[in-house]
Design an enzyme around this catalytic site. Structure first.
Site, PDB file in Angstrom:
ATOM      1  N   SER A  35      26.568 -30.476  65.829  1.00 44.41           N
ATOM      2  CA  SER A  35      25.702 -31.639  66.029  1.00 44.41           C
ATOM      3  C   SER A  35      26.016 -32.315  67.373  1.00 44.41           C
ATOM      4  CB  SER A  35      25.900 -32.592  64.838  1.00 44.41           C
ATOM      5  OG  SER A  35      24.931 -33.585  64.824  1.00 44.41           O
ATOM      6  N   ARG A  57      23.758 -45.819  57.263  1.00 40.73           N
ATOM      7  CA  ARG A  57      24.368 -44.580  56.819  1.00 40.73           C
ATOM      8  C   ARG A  57      23.496 -43.884  55.767  1.00 40.73           C
ATOM      9  NH1 ARG A  57      27.513 -40.506  58.471  1.00 40.73           N
ATOM     10  NH2 ARG A  57      28.799 -39.667  56.809  1.00 40.73           N
ATOM     11  N   ASP A 117      18.141 -27.078  58.071  1.00 38.09           N
ATOM     12  CA  ASP A 117      18.483 -28.241  58.897  1.00 38.09           C
ATOM     13  C   ASP A 117      17.199 -28.747  59.552  1.00 38.09           C
ATOM     14  OD1 ASP A 117      19.410 -30.071  60.717  1.00 38.09           O
ATOM     15  OD2 ASP A 117      20.866 -28.742  61.666  1.00 38.09           O
ATOM     16  N   HIS A 160      21.546 -30.197  57.578  1.00 38.23           N
ATOM     17  CA  HIS A 160      22.341 -30.357  58.793  1.00 38.23           C
ATOM     18  C   HIS A 160      23.845 -30.292  58.495  1.00 38.23           C
ATOM     19  CE1 HIS A 160      23.052 -31.634  62.870  1.00 38.23           C
ATOM     20  NE2 HIS A 160      23.693 -32.711  62.488  1.00 38.23           N
ATOM     21  N   ASP A 161      24.261 -30.882  57.390  1.00 40.48           N
ATOM     22  CA  ASP A 161      25.686 -30.944  57.055  1.00 40.48           C
ATOM     23  C   ASP A 161      26.293 -29.583  56.730  1.00 40.48           C
ATOM     24  OD1 ASP A 161      26.269 -33.533  57.572  1.00 40.48           O
ATOM     25  OD2 ASP A 161      26.258 -34.220  55.485  1.00 40.48           O
TER      26      ASP A 161
END
Lengths: 211, 381
Positions: free
Chosen positions: B156, B226, B321, B354-355
């Site tokens: 990222s 968050r 993602d 994405h993670d």
């Protein structure tokens, strides 16, 4: 570590001989990267392989061959016209969905292409079909018709007809047997006795195509 | 207490370094001195050829692997990929992981004391860019006696730093591994960052960023920020697999009280993050993301940006993602091919969005490991 094989399979060696020093090479369906590894080491090429098989991709990465996970049938339009010196496609033509389109793209991306594929007009295939009435299965084409990646098999004669139709010029043709060796009988009666052909292609000169 | 896993680097101790050399920043400001906190794993060989820099993402920090205490519940954030026998193999590599300038885990940042005022910098801390991070990381490399990194690695925003290294200091990096990365943010990416920032600004405890002077913190705003971010790190499928429509508490019959599992998960993620992260740092990091655009000074030609690079690249993307999609990696691959750089790209099929880059996904760690083996053999380790 020795990234390149000491000896190349005969057909790949014949192809390697056609590649100039320092060329920019795109290898469609590069497999485990034998050809590119050899060309990188002996011809200092700037080469990239496209591949979709996960294990083969990992093998390329492990030996330091540039490999890009991309589908030949869908993604060749990403490459600029004339962005390579040479596009190579070994024993992959029969497995693509749109062979004619892929050939067009190859000769758009580079002025020259090299294509190899197995000959469905080989006498063994003909004999198999003639005597048994079943789709040929051989060491070179080991798959059953219903479970094969080879969805577009053709004969050398078929291929040459397609090239003529698409305005692609055949600059050379080397025909080899099932052990990837050339011989004289094969050269004389290639469509009957040749197992694999190596075709050099270029854009046809003349109006309608830039070359 | 159970023993630590054998494929972990084990107990690690963070280190600190202070630089008194002024650091000129992209924004025009000069930071007279700054401190960085970092960890190292493995050992530097005699030739100093086996050093790998790990760059962290938006909310990351220096603690990438191992444990600070035997009682720690969780290891470092990239434990999946750093350790003996893992892709970044500590038996072969000397791995350096730092908290970036502007961070809130020990390196100089908005919550540090401004020597000019005796108060926390807060909103007065200068804007930081990815390029500034590379400069400050290069000072750390000098301090550690590392002339050239065997590889600079990140996921990222961390991948963006790795790319920037190869552009700005081409002599100092042999390989770049950029995972779940993008060459610049899309309008949608920036939009999500702006929602996160507005959530922080609109918290009554924000006080224009001078919340420390008021003895409060905009935890509610940071929590919302968050939560929004976290949704963009996950995929639709991933959330469905993890939570479906499971109810955590309440009863579907009385819809006002119901709380779905996914809601309670987001509340937990947001709350715990807001207690350990600084809001001004979060703003600074999202801005650094927004501004990252190495092609801009080359007439938007990314290939031109890579023209000076001497590195070889591995790019990894993940099919689900949608924050930095596979397509963004393909853009970078195409630019690198145009720039005649060595580049490989794999697109990993995984449902975690994405993670995914933080997780031990078999094919991902296999490919990453195969590439790092090459890096190691080139470095003769």
């Amino acid at each position: 570590m020795n990234p390149a094989p000491a000896t190349l399979r005969e057909d790949l060696r014949l192809i390697a001989e056609l590649v100039p020093e320092g060329a920019r090479v795109l290898d469609l369906g590069c497999g485990t990267g034998d050809l590119l590894a050899w060309l990188q080491q002996h011809r200092q090429v700037n080469g990239y392989g496209l591949e979709i098989d996960h294990d083969k991709i990992t093998a390329c990465i492990a030996r330091g061959v540039n490999v890009i996970e991309r589908n030949i049938d869908e993604d060749l339009s990403d490459y600029d016209t004339d962005s390579f010196d040479l596009v190579v496609m070994t024993e992959t033509l029969q497995a693509v969905r749109h062979p004619a389109k892929v050939l067009d793209e190859m000769l758009r991306i580079a002025p020259e292409g090299i294509v190899t594929f197995p000959n469905f007009g080989h006498w063994r295939c003909r004999l198999h079909l003639a005597t048994r009435g079943r789709m040929p299965v051989s060491s070179h084409l080991p798959h059953s018709w219903y479970d094969t990646p080879n969805i577009h098999l053709c004969t050398f004669a078929d291929f040459e007809a397609l090239c003529a139709e698409r305005g692609l010029r055949i600059t050379r043709r080397l025909v080899v047997d099932e052990s990837y060796r050339p011989n004289n009988v094969i050269n004389r009666w290639s469509n009957l006795f040749g197992s694999i052909a190596i075709y050099g292609l270029a854009r046809a000169a003349g109006p309608g195509r830039s070359s | 207490m159970t023993a630590l896993p054998s494929d972990s680097v084990g107990i690690v101790v963070p280190q600190q370094v202070a630089f008194d050399t002024p650091l000129p920043l992209t924004c025009g400001a000069v930071l007279d001195r700054h401190e960085l906190v970092y960890e190292t794993y493995g050992s530097l060989n005699a030739e100093r050829s086996n050093a790998v820099l790990v760059c962290h993402a938006l909310s990351g920090h220096h603690h990438a692997a191992g444990y600070h205490h035997e009682s720690d519940r969780k290891p470092g954030w990239w434990e999946a990929c750093i350790g003996p026998g893992k892709p970044m193999d500590t038996n072969r590599f000397f791995i350096v992981s730092l908290n970036n300038l502007g961070g809130c885990h020990g390196s100089t940042g908005p919550s540090s004391i401004n020597p000019g005022t005796g108060q926390a910098f807060g909103p007065d801390f200068p804007a930081i860019t990815v390029r500034d991070w590379v400069r400050s990381q290069a000072m750390l490399a000098d301090h550690l006696g590392i002339e050239q990194w065997a590889a600079v690695v990140g996921g990222s925003l961390g991948g963006m730093q790795a790319l920037q290294w190869s552009i700005d200091l081409p002599e100092r990096v042999r390989h770049v591994v950029a995972i779940a990365c993008a060459p610049r943010l899309s309008a949608q990416n920036i939009a999500f960052n702006e929602i996160a920032r507005q959530a922080i600004y609109s918290d009554p405890n924000f006080h224009g960023g001078r919340y420390a002077e008021h003895g409060v913190a905009p935890t509610q705003g940071l929590m919302l920020a968050r939560m929004v971010g976290h949704v963009t790190y996950q995929s639709d499928d991933g959330l469905r697999q993890k939570f479906g429509r499971e109810v955590a508490s309440g009863d579907l019959e009385f819809a006002r009280d119901v709380q779905f599992q996914v809601e309670s998960y987001l509340h937990y993620q947001g709350r715990s993050f807001s207690q350990r992260f600084d809001a001004n740092t979060y703003l600074l990091m999202t801005r650094a993301l927004d501004y990252f655009d190495p092609a801009q000074e080359h007439g938007d030609d990314l290939a031109a940006a890579f023209a000076r690079s001497k590195a070889s690249y591995l790019l990894v993307s993940f099919t689900t993602d949608w924050r930095f999609s596979s397509e963004r990696s393909r853009e970078m691959v195409d630019a690198l091919v145009r720039a005649r750089r060595n580049v490989s790209h794999v697109d990993i099929d995984a449902p975690y969005g994405h993670d995914a880059f933080l997780l031990p996904i078999q094919r991902y760690t296999d490919v990453f490991g195969a590439y790092m083996d090459r890096v190691a053999s080139e470095a003769s380790v």
